[in-house]
Design an enzyme around this catalytic site. Sequence first.
Site, short mmCIF file in Angstrom:
data_model
loop_
_atom_site.label_atom_id
_atom_site.label_comp_id
_atom_site.label_asym_id
_atom_site.label_seq_id
_atom_site.Cartn_x
_atom_site.Cartn_y
_atom_site.Cartn_z
CB THR A 1 -0.88 0.06 1.28
OG1 THR A 1 -0.01 0.04 2.42
CG2 THR A 1 -1.85 -1.10 1.34
CE LYS A 2 2.85 1.67 4.72
NZ LYS A 2 3.54 0.77 5.59
#
Length: 393
Positions: free
Chosen positions: A178-179
């Site tokens: 998700t980063k």
Amino acid sequence: MPLKKFIPFSLPLIEKEEIEEILDTLNSCWITTGPKVKKFEDAFARYIGSKHAVAVNSCTAALHLALDAIGIKKGDEVITSPMTFASSAEVIRYFSATHVLVDIVKKRRHKVENRRKLKAIIPVHYAGYPCEMDSIMQIARNYDLKVIEDAAHAFPTFYKGKIIGTIGDITCFSFYATKNITTGEGGMITTENGTWAERMQIMSLHGISKDAWKRYTSAGNWYYEIIAPGYKYNLTDIAAALGIAQLKKADKLWQRRTEIAMMYNKAFKDLPEIETPNSLLYSPYTLHLTHDSQTRHSWHLYVIKLNCEYLSIDREQFIEELRARGIGTSVHFIPLHIHPYYRRTYKYRPEDFPVSYETYKKIVSLPIYPKMTDNDVERVIEAVTDVIAKNRR
Ligand SMILES: *Cc1c(COP(=O)(O)O)cnc(C)c1O
């Protein structure tokens, strides 16, 4: 109502460059730590402008290795925030050291003098907005503490013209799915200190003497020495290939996140029912900041805070209402001190860190990622606006 496509909370942007870079790695038959990891480390160090960059398989591993490098021992104390992910504090426990949680409140004074066991601070750049690094570095210098930054959200983030990764003693980044840039799972450590960099490199692969991976190349040698009981934290070349391609578009990805944040800010600015992120960041100029400009939000997260006195529903219902409208959300974070392990072991009560706890009850993270189309963003805006309109007090 016609069924609309669900907008997930987060999606990575994987394009042909990523796939080609991974195929290149697969075709090379060097799939674990090797030339691509080295290339990724060099490119990352160049982007940040740091002397050293060590790739690892997670930010959690990075934080663990950083604490090892600065020599954290049993009984030492390390400050961090309750408003964070599991990693920032669990790594302190790995050493049987003690976490000292400091609530997320501005200008609160904490006693750091005469705490002989206090050795380090792990500030968390929440959502991608930088912590007050001038004050943190000042305290650290005054009391001989090391600063290990949890920069899982903070790529690329700038604090007063300096990029995160060049300020504290050691900085830890995450490339989790998700980063802001991803390698699936992965992390990177930056530091100016060559001794620490070497120690972290060695400890990331079983404590085997430097450049252990080269033993299978033509330049290598079968002989190796174990100099400490290390860990298995090395990044693979497959993951690094993904990272190399993502890093090349880091600025573009950040630009799109910023555009989305600006669309949200504009749409929500007149709604008293929600508070949007720091008003300083509303400035249209934020979009045009460059590397040498002042403070820059990475826009990893877009967190709104509900003004519950204006709403007839609570945060849980708000999230359910958004889900019913096809919008995925999340909550960052459930404060550490209300999790069973921390409550049970340290006898914490929710009100021990009241600002984190009260904030937690009101926050919702909206989808923000480059793969979102303008239409997706509009749908989130419509859904939020509609939920508010239907549930005003
Ligand atoms: C994601 C995250 C981490 C952990 O990163 P991993 O790469 O999954 O280990 C640490 N701290 C914060 C604040 C995070 O959001």
